[in-house]
Structures are given as C-alpha cells and as structure tokens.
Design a protein around this motif. Structure first.
Motif, PDB file in Angstrom:
ATOM      1  N   THR A  17      44.102  61.086  36.898  1.00 15.79           N
ATOM      2  CA  THR A  17      44.246  62.368  37.577  1.00 15.79           C
ATOM      3  C   THR A  17      43.726  63.432  36.624  1.00 15.79           C
ATOM      4  N   LEU A  18      43.396  64.605  37.154  1.00 13.58           N
ATOM      5  CA  LEU A  18      42.767  65.630  36.332  1.00 13.58           C
ATOM      6  C   LEU A  18      43.339  67.006  36.663  1.00 13.58           C
ATOM      7  N   VAL A  19      43.655  67.769  35.611  1.00  5.84           N
ATOM      8  CA  VAL A  19      44.044  69.169  35.725  1.00  5.84           C
ATOM      9  C   VAL A  19      43.165  69.938  34.753  1.00  5.84           C
ATOM     10  N   VAL A  20      42.490  70.970  35.248  1.00  3.28           N
ATOM     11  CA  VAL A  20      41.661  71.828  34.402  1.00  3.28           C
ATOM     12  C   VAL A  20      42.202  73.238  34.573  1.00  3.28           C
ATOM     13  N   GLN A  21      42.555  73.880  33.434  1.00  2.00           N
ATOM     14  CA  GLN A  21      43.154  75.204  33.538  1.00  2.00           C
ATOM     15  C   GLN A  21      42.741  76.099  32.388  1.00  2.00           C
ATOM     16  N   ASP A  22      42.832  77.418  32.645  1.00  2.00           N
ATOM     17  CA  ASP A  22      42.644  78.351  31.545  1.00  2.00           C
ATOM     18  C   ASP A  22      43.941  78.380  30.742  1.00  2.00           C
ATOM     19  N   LEU A  23      43.882  78.907  29.524  1.00  2.00           N
ATOM     20  CA  LEU A  23      45.048  78.859  28.654  1.00  2.00           C
ATOM     21  C   LEU A  23      46.184  79.758  29.120  1.00  2.00           C
ATOM     22  N   LYS A  24      45.902  80.701  30.015  1.00  2.00           N
ATOM     23  CA  LYS A  24      46.945  81.564  30.567  1.00  2.00           C
ATOM     24  C   LYS A  24      47.657  80.886  31.736  1.00  2.00           C
ATOM     25  N   GLY A  25      47.088  79.799  32.248  1.00  2.00           N
ATOM     26  CA  GLY A  25      47.683  79.102  33.390  1.00  2.00           C
ATOM     27  C   GLY A  25      47.481  79.822  34.704  1.00  2.00           C
ATOM     28  N   ILE A  26      46.531  80.773  34.747  1.00  2.00           N
ATOM     29  CA  ILE A  26      46.288  81.540  35.970  1.00  2.00           C
ATOM     30  C   ILE A  26      45.450  80.738  36.958  1.00  2.00           C
ATOM     31  N   ASN A  27      44.414  80.065  36.465  1.00  2.00           N
ATOM     32  CA  ASN A  27      43.545  79.252  37.308  1.00  2.00           C
ATOM     33  C   ASN A  27      43.751  77.783  36.959  1.00  2.00           C
ATOM     34  N   TRP A  85      42.923  74.039  38.354  1.00  2.00           N
ATOM     35  CA  TRP A  85      42.173  73.170  39.262  1.00  2.00           C
ATOM     36  C   TRP A  85      42.737  71.756  39.141  1.00  2.00           C
ATOM     37  N   THR A  86      42.871  71.026  40.251  1.00  2.00           N
ATOM     38  CA  THR A  86      43.379  69.655  40.207  1.00  2.00           C
ATOM     39  C   THR A  86      42.552  68.728  41.095  1.00  2.00           C
ATOM     40  N   ASN A  87      42.519  67.453  40.694  1.00  2.00           N
ATOM     41  CA  ASN A  87      41.821  66.422  41.455  1.00  2.00           C
ATOM     42  C   ASN A  87      42.403  65.070  41.081  1.00  2.00           C
ATOM     43  N   ASP A  88      42.420  64.160  42.058  1.00  2.00           N
ATOM     44  CA  ASP A  88      42.879  62.801  41.819  1.00  2.00           C
ATOM     45  C   ASP A  88      41.690  61.847  41.794  1.00  2.00           C
ATOM     46  N   ASP A  89      40.996  61.717  42.891  1.00  2.00           N
ATOM     47  CA  ASP A  89      39.803  60.866  42.974  1.00  2.00           C
ATOM     48  C   ASP A  89      38.609  61.781  43.245  1.00  2.00           C
ATOM     49  N   TRP A  90      37.516  61.584  42.527  1.00  2.00           N
ATOM     50  CA  TRP A  90      36.414  62.546  42.512  1.00  2.00           C
ATOM     51  C   TRP A  90      35.841  62.883  43.874  1.00  2.00           C
ATOM     52  N   LEU A  91      35.906  61.977  44.842  1.00  2.00           N
ATOM     53  CA  LEU A  91      35.437  62.287  46.193  1.00  2.00           C
ATOM     54  C   LEU A  91      36.559  62.793  47.092  1.00  2.00           C
ATOM     55  N   GLY A  92      37.771  62.854  46.542  1.00  2.00           N
ATOM     56  CA  GLY A  92      38.926  63.324  47.310  1.00  2.00           C
ATOM     57  C   GLY A  92      39.055  64.840  47.250  1.00  2.00           C
ATOM     58  N   ARG A 132      40.030  68.606  46.256  1.00  2.00           N
ATOM     59  CA  ARG A 132      40.061  69.393  45.032  1.00  2.00           C
ATOM     60  C   ARG A 132      40.823  70.671  45.345  1.00  2.00           C
ATOM     61  N   TYR A 133      41.652  71.115  44.391  1.00  2.00           N
ATOM     62  CA  TYR A 133      42.499  72.275  44.636  1.00  2.00           C
ATOM     63  C   TYR A 133      42.381  73.290  43.505  1.00  2.00           C
ATOM     64  N   LEU A 134      42.489  74.576  43.853  1.00  2.00           N
ATOM     65  CA  LEU A 134      42.630  75.653  42.890  1.00  2.00           C
ATOM     66  C   LEU A 134      43.948  76.337  43.202  1.00  2.00           C
ATOM     67  N   ASN A 135      44.885  76.267  42.258  1.00  2.00           N
ATOM     68  CA  ASN A 135      46.220  76.845  42.428  1.00  2.00           C
ATOM     69  C   ASN A 135      46.858  76.404  43.749  1.00  2.00           C
ATOM     70  N   GLY A 136      46.657  75.139  44.097  1.00  2.00           N
ATOM     71  CA  GLY A 136      47.253  74.564  45.297  1.00  2.00           C
ATOM     72  C   GLY A 136      46.466  74.786  46.573  1.00  2.00           C
TER      73      GLY A 136
END
Length: 181
Positions: free
Chosen positions: A71-81, A83-90, A92-96
């Motif tokens: 699984t993958l979570v990509v975020q800025d250090l402030k936690g404002i943005n 992004w999450t993903n489980d399977d690359w073709l599945g 994708r979310y930004l802040n839900g």
C-alpha cells in the motif's frame, strides 16, 4: 497519519542545502510488513516547469517477493495533502477524495512518464501533484503479512514531460488524474 521524525527533517534540510540539480528520480530499497512501514523522502525542486502550479510525480511501491501486496501513502510533511493507493490500477485518493482517470489513462501516463508500469498488479503506484519547495515522504506497508518483505519505493518527476505531452485544453489525462472526480 505518520509522524516525521526529527532526524528525517534534518536529513531533508541537508539535502536541500547540498542539492546541485533538480529531482528526476529517487528510489530506496527497504523492508516492510503490516506493522513496519518503508519510506522515501525528498524536497520538490523549486525551479523548472510546473503543471497548473504543481510538480507532477509518479510514485511506485514495488516488491518482487511472492504474495507481497504493498500500500502507498504520499504526503507533504505538514500532512495537508495525503495521497493514497493500494493497487496501481485501482482507486487513487487525495485526502479521502477519489481522483479521476481510467486504467488505460494511468497506463499511458506511466509508460510515457517513466517508460514502464509497476511490475505486478498488487504493487502500489500513484500520480501526485505537489507545490515546488514542499518536502514530501512516501510510505509503504505490506497488506498480507507481518513477515518482512522487500519493497522498492521510487519518486519520479515527470513535470517537464507532462507539460510537453498533455494540454490544458479539452480532455486532459493529467488533469483527470490529479483533480477530484
């Protein structure tokens, strides 16, 4: 949300002071499980091309081990943005919020941006947009086991390529992938 340790912030500060060229690609090899995450961090280059004011990055979390599912979570250090993903073709979310785009569009952008897609359907991958100068981290965890599995996390800046290949007029693949559905 994952807290960033002071040592990581210090390392990112040193990276900023010593950087000679812009980010093209960074990657790290690590171990992960359901309880231990792997991470890779960088600071987004301040100069050069942008897409609607942001840098466009492709982030992969890939494993070559049997029965691995990252699984993958990509975020800025402030936690404002975040992004999450489980399977690359599945999904994708930004802040839900669900991002747009189709599997065919994702594959097109990955192939033209980095020349490949993730190796397995269960690998995580996501196209993200961050403001130049932001410090970001990518975190990956294993879904299937508490046993440690190897994972490679890569962050690739495709902004220059994307501004050449995709227009802001009409149907725009990048716009679909980084804006809300």
């Amino acid at each position: 949300m994952t807290k960033i340790k002071p040592a990581v912030l210090f390392a990112l500060s040193l990276l900023t002071l010593s950087a000679q060229a812009g980010l093209l690609n960074i990657s790290t090899n690590n171990l992960q499980s359901r309880t231990a995450s792997a991470s890779g961090c960088t600071i987004i280059e301040g100069g050069g091309a942008t897409f609607q004011g942001s840098k466009i990055l492709i982030v992969f979390a890939e494993s070559n081990e049997e029965n691995s599912d990252s699984t993958l979570v990509v975020q800025d250090l402030k936690g404002i943005n975040v992004w999450t993903n489980d399977d690359w073709l599945g999904n994708r979310y930004l802040n839900g919020s669900l991002r747009g785009g189709t599997p065919a569009e994702i594959t097109t952008v990955y192939n033209s941006g980095v020349g490949r897609t993730p190796g397995r359907p269960t690998d995580a991958g996501i196209l993200v947009a961050f403001t130049p100068g932001e410090a970001i981290c990518a975190f990956s965890k294993e879904k299937t086991t508490d046993n440690l599995k190897s994972v490679s996390i890569s962050i690739t800046d495709i902004t220059s390529l994307s501004t050449k290949n995709y227009s802001l007029q009409g149907h725009d693949i990048l716009k679909d992938l980084v804006e809300a559905k």
